[in-house]
Write a protein that holds these residues in place. Structure first.
Motif, mmCIF file in Angstrom:
data_model
loop_
_atom_site.group_PDB
_atom_site.id
_atom_site.type_symbol
_atom_site.label_atom_id
_atom_site.label_comp_id
_atom_site.label_asym_id
_atom_site.label_seq_id
_atom_site.Cartn_x
_atom_site.Cartn_y
_atom_site.Cartn_z
ATOM 1 N N TYR A 1 9.107 3.919 1.680
ATOM 2 C CA TYR A 1 8.234 4.681 0.774
ATOM 3 C C TYR A 1 7.076 5.256 1.577
ATOM 4 O O TYR A 1 6.376 4.518 2.282
ATOM 5 C CB TYR A 1 7.701 3.753 -0.328
ATOM 6 N N ILE A 2 6.884 6.557 1.475
ATOM 7 C CA ILE A 2 5.736 7.175 2.156
ATOM 8 C C ILE A 2 4.968 8.030 1.144
ATOM 9 O O ILE A 2 5.488 9.034 0.651
ATOM 10 C CB ILE A 2 6.179 8.043 3.359
ATOM 11 N N PRO A 3 3.739 7.616 0.812
ATOM 12 C CA PRO A 3 2.946 8.428 -0.112
ATOM 13 C C PRO A 3 2.392 9.644 0.621
ATOM 14 O O PRO A 3 1.654 9.490 1.601
ATOM 15 C CB PRO A 3 1.825 7.473 -0.536
ATOM 16 N N LYS A 4 2.766 10.842 0.208
ATOM 17 C CA LYS A 4 2.316 11.993 1.002
ATOM 18 C C LYS A 4 1.887 13.205 0.179
ATOM 19 O O LYS A 4 1.234 14.094 0.691
ATOM 20 C CB LYS A 4 3.396 12.406 2.005
ATOM 21 N N GLU A 5 2.261 13.263 -1.103
ATOM 22 C CA GLU A 5 1.876 14.457 -1.859
ATOM 23 C C GLU A 5 0.883 14.073 -2.956
ATOM 24 O O GLU A 5 -0.293 13.907 -2.690
ATOM 25 C CB GLU A 5 3.145 15.144 -2.392
ATOM 26 N N ASN B 1 4.686 8.304 -5.804
ATOM 27 C CA ASN B 1 4.454 9.626 -5.208
ATOM 28 C C ASN B 1 5.290 10.680 -5.930
ATOM 29 O O ASN B 1 6.494 10.494 -6.149
ATOM 30 C CB ASN B 1 4.833 9.607 -3.721
ATOM 31 N N ASP C 1 6.503 14.663 -5.842
ATOM 32 C CA ASP C 1 6.520 15.811 -4.927
ATOM 33 C C ASP C 1 5.906 17.052 -5.609
ATOM 34 O O ASP C 1 5.696 17.068 -6.823
ATOM 35 C CB ASP C 1 7.916 16.076 -4.334
ATOM 36 N N GLN D 1 -6.216 5.656 0.145
ATOM 37 C CA GLN D 1 -5.694 6.759 0.949
ATOM 38 C C GLN D 1 -4.317 6.386 1.488
ATOM 39 O O GLN D 1 -3.942 5.207 1.474
ATOM 40 C CB GLN D 1 -6.641 7.058 2.125
ATOM 41 N N GLN D 2 -3.605 7.376 2.025
ATOM 42 C CA GLN D 2 -2.260 7.134 2.531
ATOM 43 C C GLN D 2 -2.222 5.992 3.554
ATOM 44 O O GLN D 2 -1.376 5.103 3.479
ATOM 45 C CB GLN D 2 -1.707 8.412 3.166
ATOM 46 N N ASN D 3 -3.171 6.004 4.518
ATOM 47 C CA ASN D 3 -3.142 4.970 5.565
ATOM 48 C C ASN D 3 -3.387 3.569 5.009
ATOM 49 O O ASN D 3 -2.843 2.583 5.491
ATOM 50 C CB ASN D 3 -4.128 5.308 6.686
ATOM 51 N N LEU E 1 -0.109 2.478 3.448
ATOM 52 C CA LEU E 1 0.857 2.135 4.499
ATOM 53 C C LEU E 1 0.532 0.778 5.118
ATOM 54 O O LEU E 1 1.421 -0.007 5.448
ATOM 55 C CB LEU E 1 0.874 3.230 5.574
#
Lengths: 157, 125
Positions: A40-44, A62, A64, A124-126, A129
């Motif tokens: 899982y990568i939160p990016k949008e 997340n 898109d 935040q994303q970091n 993660l």
């Protein structure tokens, strides 16, 4: 206190059900596929929320860009002030995760139905993660006719 | 038609509720972001109806409901919840809330709860 995979799967099923209802009944979308994904990568457009009491679970979602645009238009039907737009874009994922996870609690295994749902976390994303790296997680992707949504449940074994 | 105070910490819910209520012909006289603002705006606007979120930072909806009902016993408040948490809803009802709406908010849910609380509005149609 830890939680076993059988109960995590039951919790995931309940969240999947509420997401299906939200996307199909409330947002009038078609779900094409729901599948387990390895990462899982939160990016949008993402939001994170915590459930806690005897155990602690973090759920991150997340959306898109393509699906987000449709959801945004469905929520506000074009009736928004330009001054509000940026704040609404930032707040909508929080509202969606709050609605879906809140409603999913009633379908959790009985001993986890008293988990307390906090307010959405401003991570935040970091930071997400980092939480993912330190814990165990299970993630799903929901493919709709208008775009994709992925989410992850993060827990300690 | 009603003058309504919308209370929710989420801008998404404040704006969607306002849009839907205004489409139904009601007037949203103010939008409050917290329980504290709700108490203050109630005194200022004396609305016919308050839609009150339950979970909010600083002062939650149940605390605000108690303060408003203590000062204005005729105040009509319906709670808005996303949690399906019966205990909190029951707590609100026992403190004078007239009903509740479970998020996500739809036109149908809003119409039903308003008709229940203000049956005379339906009779007038």
């Amino acid at each position: 206190m830890s939680i076993d995979i059988e109960n995590i799967n039951k919790i995931m099923n309940s969240i999947n059900n509420e997401l299906k209802i939200f996307l199909t009944n409330d947002m009038s979308l078609n779900i094409l596929k729901i599948k387990n994904i390895p990462e899982y990568i939160p990016k949008e457009h993402f939001a994170t929320i915590k459930l806690s009491r005897d155990i602690s679970l973090v759920i991150s979602l997340n959306i898109d860009n393509s699906l987000f645009e449709v959801l945004f238009n469905n929520f506000f039907e074009g009736h928004i002030l330009e001054d509000d737009k940026e704040e609404l874009i930032a707040a909508l994922p929080d509202e969606i995760i709050n609605i879906v996870v809140g409603l999913a609690i009633k379908g959790f295994p009985k001993k986890y139905r008293d988990l307390e749902l906090g307010l959405p976390l401003k991570l935040q994303q970091n930071q997400i993660l980092e939480i993912l790296n330190k814990n165990t997680s299970l993630s799903y992707k929901i493919v709709t006719n208008s775009g994709n949504l992925v989410y992850s449940i993060i827990y300690k074994v | 038609m009603l003058n309504i105070l919308v209370v929710d910490d989420s801008i998404v819910i404040r704006r969607t509720l306002t849009m839907k209520l205004e489409q139904m012909g009601h007037t949203v006289v103010a939008q409050a972001k917290s329980g504290k603002e709700a108490v203050s705006f109630y005194k200022e606007h004396m609305p016919d109806l308050v839609t009150m979120d339950i979970t909010m930072p600083s002062m939650n909806g149940i605390e605000a409901l108690k303060i408003i009902k203590k000062k204005y016993s005729n105040a009509v408040v319906i709670m808005v919840t996303s949690h399906g948490e019966e205990k909190l809803v029951m707590d609100a009802i026992s403190n004078g809330a007239k009903g509740y709406i479970l998020k996500p908010i739809t036109d149908e849910k809003l119409t039903t709860v308003i008709a229940k609380v203000f049956p005379e509005l339906s009779e007038c149609k």
